[in-house]
Design an enzyme around this catalytic site. Structure first.
Site, PDB file in Angstrom:
ATOM      1  N   ASP A  90      -7.371   3.119  -2.965  1.00  0.00           N
ATOM      2  CA  ASP A  90      -7.524   2.081  -1.932  1.00  0.00           C
ATOM      3  C   ASP A  90      -8.161   2.675  -0.671  1.00  0.00           C
ATOM      4  OD1 ASP A  90      -6.033   0.470   0.559  1.00  0.00           O
ATOM      5  OD2 ASP A  90      -6.729  -0.769  -1.111  1.00  0.00           O
ATOM      6  N   HIS A 115       0.882  -1.178   0.000  1.00  0.00           N
ATOM      7  CA  HIS A 115       0.000   0.000   0.000  1.00  0.00           C
ATOM      8  C   HIS A 115       0.913   1.221   0.000  1.00  0.00           C
ATOM      9  CE1 HIS A 115      -3.337   2.650   0.674  1.00  0.00           C
ATOM     10  NE2 HIS A 115      -3.118   2.856   1.970  1.00  0.00           N
TER      11      HIS A 115
HETATM   12  N1  NAI Z   1      -4.982  -6.455   5.373  1.00  0.00           N
HETATM   13  C1  NAI Z   1      -5.062  -6.565   4.052  1.00  0.00           C
HETATM   14  O1  NAI Z   1      -5.693  -7.461   3.509  1.00  0.00           O
HETATM   15  C2  NAI Z   1      -4.327  -5.602   3.165  1.00  0.00           C
HETATM   16  C3  NAI Z   1      -3.278  -4.853   3.680  1.00  0.00           C
HETATM   17  N2  NAI Z   1      -2.527  -4.114   2.820  1.00  0.00           N
HETATM   18  C4  NAI Z   1      -1.356  -3.410   3.335  1.00  0.00           C
HETATM   19  O2  NAI Z   1      -0.425  -4.377   3.834  1.00  0.00           O
HETATM   20  C5  NAI Z   1       0.324  -3.812   4.907  1.00  0.00           C
HETATM   21  C6  NAI Z   1       0.207  -4.723   6.134  1.00  0.00           C
HETATM   22  O3  NAI Z   1      -1.120  -4.716   6.537  1.00  0.00           O
HETATM   23  P1  NAI Z   1      -1.755  -5.980   7.315  1.00  0.00           P
HETATM   24  O4  NAI Z   1      -1.236  -7.256   6.748  1.00  0.00           O
HETATM   25  O5  NAI Z   1      -3.217  -5.755   7.356  1.00  0.00           O
HETATM   26  O6  NAI Z   1      -1.115  -5.783   8.785  1.00  0.00           O
HETATM   27  P2  NAI Z   1      -1.456  -6.634  10.102  1.00  0.00           P
HETATM   28  O7  NAI Z   1      -1.831  -5.664  11.166  1.00  0.00           O
HETATM   29  O8  NAI Z   1      -2.386  -7.758   9.764  1.00  0.00           O
HETATM   30  O9  NAI Z   1      -0.018  -7.289  10.462  1.00  0.00           O
HETATM   31  C7  NAI Z   1       1.039  -6.480  10.870  1.00  0.00           C
HETATM   32  C8  NAI Z   1       2.231  -7.345  11.244  1.00  0.00           C
HETATM   33  O10 NAI Z   1       3.312  -6.486  11.610  1.00  0.00           O
HETATM   34  C9  NAI Z   1       3.786  -6.846  12.915  1.00  0.00           C
HETATM   35  N3  NAI Z   1       4.247  -5.609  13.569  1.00  0.00           N
HETATM   36  C10 NAI Z   1       3.493  -4.565  13.971  1.00  0.00           C
HETATM   37  N4  NAI Z   1       4.282  -3.598  14.482  1.00  0.00           N
HETATM   38  C11 NAI Z   1       5.558  -4.064  14.398  1.00  0.00           C
HETATM   39  C12 NAI Z   1       6.827  -3.534  14.767  1.00  0.00           C
HETATM   40  N5  NAI Z   1       6.909  -2.326  15.354  1.00  0.00           N
HETATM   41  N6  NAI Z   1       7.943  -4.271  14.520  1.00  0.00           N
HETATM   42  C13 NAI Z   1       7.840  -5.503  13.938  1.00  0.00           C
HETATM   43  N7  NAI Z   1       6.661  -6.069  13.572  1.00  0.00           N
HETATM   44  C14 NAI Z   1       5.547  -5.341  13.813  1.00  0.00           C
HETATM   45  C15 NAI Z   1       2.590  -7.469  13.606  1.00  0.00           C
HETATM   46  O11 NAI Z   1       3.026  -8.326  14.653  1.00  0.00           O
HETATM   47  C16 NAI Z   1       1.977  -8.258  12.446  1.00  0.00           C
HETATM   48  O12 NAI Z   1       2.675  -9.473  12.283  1.00  0.00           O
HETATM   49  C17 NAI Z   1      -0.229  -2.407   5.109  1.00  0.00           C
HETATM   50  O13 NAI Z   1       0.538  -1.500   4.370  1.00  0.00           O
HETATM   51  C18 NAI Z   1      -1.638  -2.514   4.513  1.00  0.00           C
HETATM   52  O14 NAI Z   1      -2.151  -1.271   4.084  1.00  0.00           O
HETATM   53  C19 NAI Z   1      -2.741  -4.077   1.473  1.00  0.00           C
HETATM   54  C20 NAI Z   1      -3.770  -4.801   0.932  1.00  0.00           C
HETATM   55  C21 NAI Z   1      -4.699  -5.523   1.752  1.00  0.00           C
HETATM   56  C1  X2X Z   2      -8.190  -5.659   2.154  1.00  0.00           C
HETATM   57  C2  X2X Z   2      -7.877  -4.383   1.509  1.00  0.00           C
HETATM   58  O1  X2X Z   2      -7.667  -4.298   0.295  1.00  0.00           O
HETATM   59  C3  X2X Z   2      -7.941  -3.128   2.271  1.00  0.00           C
HETATM   60  C4  X2X Z   2      -9.395  -2.978   2.660  1.00  0.00           C
HETATM   61  O2  X2X Z   2      -7.508  -2.087   1.430  1.00  0.00           O
HETATM   62  C5  X2X Z   2      -7.096  -3.105   3.516  1.00  0.00           C
HETATM   63  O3  X2X Z   2      -7.183  -4.044   4.321  1.00  0.00           O
HETATM   64  O4  X2X Z   2      -6.356  -2.084   3.678  1.00  0.00           O
HETATM   65 MG    MG Z   3      -7.344  -2.552  -0.478  1.00  0.00          MG
HETATM   66 MG    MG Z   4      -6.243  -0.689   2.286  1.00  0.00          MG
END
Ligand code: NAI
Ligand code: X2X
Ligand code: MG
Ligand code: MG
Length: 328
Positions: free
Chosen positions: A189, A106
């Site tokens: 997004d 992202h």
């Molecule tokens: N959740 C989703 O399906 C989607 C997320 N994104 C992007 O992907 C990226 C990650 O998002 P998510 O997977 O949702 O995150 P999440 O919150 O599910 O996972 C975050 C991970 O980082 C670790 N973490 C957090 N703070 C930390 C630190 N200070 N040092 C080391 N590890 C740390 C946590 O323990 C966890 O394993 C973001 O940029 C988000 O915008 C993009 C598309 C979809």
């Molecule tokens: C799953 C996804 O694409 C989102 C809603 O952009 C996010 O989790 O940041």
């Molecule tokens: Mg998204």
């Molecule tokens: Mg998003």
């Protein structure tokens, strides 16, 4: 619009390269497991905690962020957006190799200037257009979640090839990969998740549920009607657009859909959506979200708790308990 598929990506680009996935949550776990199954060399960078344990149990080499970055040719930052800049400054920036590739899913931190990488590294995005758990589930089914790629910096001349090979590694080229910019991915997004996918849909479902319950209908009826069945309807739209869904529902429903829908989502909704987009484009939302995190997320926590306590969540747990398909 340029579209990319499996044959457009050269897996050899990642041959002998170490990918450090920083973070092991929704996207981190999904992408790391897919990459490994695609034959890529993956290490995980984390702080101690439950994610570390899970990544170890999944068989990955897990290191501190600092140690993972030192080992990596490609660093995919899959930390929460609000944590990325602090970890980047403390652990990634001091240890990133020259000509390494910094990757995101992202564009938030690059687009809003929270992270400013040195000119000596590639900076790319491979952004799945779907939740991390679905990135893994579809991969295991032999399919893929579409993704966007973007190139912010190409220090090595290989940034595009790396992004495509990585997109292939997580299964996205099985679906389709489209090219964009960090600005376009970030703004669309944020808008999509706020106005439609998450904010819009949950508010619409809650309003429908509360309207029926306040009118005296059983909460169980309201839940099945406005929440459970929503997936079944949206699945048809997903498969074949409004046309396929309308071919499947009754004529009665279709007439109600076409004449009453615009009364629910009317002109005032368009105005609200334009305001939300404006706040994203001018950085207001980004500033508000970063400030919210600086004071330990009072609004985020209160609103999350309120919805967890909403009747629809209690009724939902009960109804899903009635259905064998939801029993583990
Ligand atoms: N959740 C989703 O399906 C989607 C997320 N994104 C992007 O992907 C990226 C990650 O998002 P998510 O997977 O949702 O995150 P999440 O919150 O599910 O996972 C975050 C991970 O980082 C670790 N973490 C957090 N703070 C930390 C630190 N200070 N040092 C080391 N590890 C740390 C946590 O323990 C966890 O394993 C973001 O940029 C988000 O915008 C993009 C598309 C979809
Ligand atoms: C799953 C996804 O694409 C989102 C809603 O952009 C996010 O989790 O940041
Ligand atoms: Mg998204
Ligand atoms: Mg998003």
């Amino acid at each position: 619009m340029q579209k990319y598929y499996e044959s457009d990506a050269d897996p050899g680009t990642l041959e002998g390269k170490t990918i450090a996935v920083i973070g092991y949550g929704s996207q981190g776990r999904g992408q790391a497991l897919n990459l490994r199954d695609s034959g890529c060399q993956v290490v995980i960078g984390l702080r101690p905690g439950s994610s570390w344990q899970r990544a170890s149990e999944d068989g990955f080499e897990v290191y501190s962020v600092t140690e993972a970055v030192k080992r990596a040719d490609i660093i995919q930052i899959l930390l929460p957006d609000e944590n990325q800049a602090g970890v980047y400054r403390a652990e990634i920036s001091p240890n990133i190799r020259e000509n390494a590739c910094l990757m995101f899913s992202h564009g938030f931190n690059i687009h809003y200037g929270q992270i400013v990488p040195p000119p000596t590294v590639d900076v790319v995005m491979v952004a799945p257009k779907g939740p991390g758990h679905m990135v893994r589930r579809t991969y295991e089914e032999g399919k893929g979640v579409p993704a966007l790629i973007a190139i912010h910096q190409d220090a090595t001349g290989k940034a595009h090839a790396i992004a495509l090979a990585y997109a292939r590694g997580i299964g996205a080229t099985r679906a389709v990969v489209l090219e964009t910019t960090f600005a376009e991915e970030t703004e669309t997004d944020l808008f999509g998740e706020q106005a439609v996918l998450c904010g819009g849909i949950t508010s619409l479902i809650k309003a429908g549920f509360e309207t029926l319950v306040d009118a005296g209908y059983a909460p169980e009826m309201a839940y099945l009607e406005v929440l459970h069945e929503t997936k079944l309807i949206v699945d048809l739209i997903y498969e074949g657009g409004f046309t396929k869904m309308r071919d499947s529902i009754s004529n009665t429903a279709q007439y109600g859909d076409l004449t009453r829908g615009p009364r629910v989502i009317g002109p005032e909704t368009y105005v609200a959506m334009q305001e939300i987009l404006e706040e994203i484009q001018n950085g207001e939302f980004a500033k508000e979200w970063m400030l919210e995190n600086m004071v330990n997320r009072p609004v985020f926590n209160a609103l999350t708790r309120a919805d967890e306590e909403h009747l629809i969540e209690q009724v939902g747990k009960e109804i899903r308990g009635f259905m064998p398909q939801f029993r583990k």
